[in-house]
Write an enzyme that holds these catalytic residues in place. Sequence first.
Site, PDB file in Angstrom:
ATOM      1  N   THR A   1       0.848  -1.180   0.000  1.00 64.68           N
ATOM      2  CA  THR A   1       0.000   0.000   0.000  1.00 64.68           C
ATOM      3  C   THR A   1       0.884   1.230   0.000  1.00 64.68           C
ATOM      4  OG1 THR A   1      -2.002   0.923   0.933  1.00 64.68           O
ATOM      5  CG2 THR A   1      -0.254   0.482   2.479  1.00 64.68           C
TER       6      THR A   1
ATOM      7  N   LYS B   1      -8.084   2.586   2.987  1.00 63.75           N
ATOM      8  CA  LYS B   1      -7.020   2.557   3.992  1.00 63.75           C
ATOM      9  C   LYS B   1      -6.829   3.904   4.667  1.00 63.75           C
ATOM     10  CE  LYS B   1      -4.872  -0.573   0.804  1.00 63.75           C
ATOM     11  NZ  LYS B   1      -3.794  -0.660  -0.163  1.00 63.75           N
TER      12      LYS B   1
ATOM     13  N   GLY C   1      -4.391   6.922   8.222  1.00 62.19           N
ATOM     14  CA  GLY C   1      -4.100   6.010   7.122  1.00 62.19           C
ATOM     15  C   GLY C   1      -3.187   4.923   7.645  1.00 62.19           C
TER      16      GLY C   1
ATOM     17  N   SER D   1       4.691   0.440   0.862  1.00 63.69           N
ATOM     18  CA  SER D   1       5.627   0.042  -0.187  1.00 63.69           C
ATOM     19  C   SER D   1       5.973   1.181  -1.135  1.00 63.69           C
ATOM     20  CB  SER D   1       5.049  -1.138  -0.977  1.00 63.69           C
ATOM     21  OG  SER D   1       3.785  -0.799  -1.498  1.00 63.69           O
TER      22      SER D   1
END
Length: 180
Positions: free
Chosen positions: A10, A42, A54, A133
Amino acid sequence: MSNPLDFRGTTILAVRKDGKTAIAGDGQVTLGNTVVKHTAQKVRKIYHDKIVVGFAGATADALNLFDKFEGKLEQYNGNLTRAAVELARDWRTDKYLRKLEAMMIAVDDQRMFLISGNGDIIEPDEGVIGIGSGGAFAQAAATGLIRHSDLDASAIAKAAMDVAASICIYTNQVVTLHEI
């Protein structure tokens, strides 16, 4: 070594500029080398829509931490700093929580924090922070845009998320964005 069947990937980005804060998150959920969801949420507004959170990391772990953080905000009457400190302390000292693999960004109209399981509570210097990521890609793009454009916080967050999605295979262009 991570399990290839773990849900992963994400990008979450928070940007503060000119008194406004935008927090964005992509919608991709990946299981091994397969995208299993494109529209995950998210990024969420909580505590009477005064705080935006988040999260990135293992999905179940992130949701668990989200719930615990929401409880801390209720306990401390929406005081973001106090709730973040207490969550980080619990996260670091509790045997069960310590094993959770997730990170959070939490913002209100004054503060922006990255909260990690190592007990870290980081408030960025330049009003931009990314996790997940593609977090470093989004953060780099947002930092450049803050320094060299007239775009507002939301436009910077959206553009930076597009950059991250073009580089990171675990990030897509289905973005949830909230502004405070």
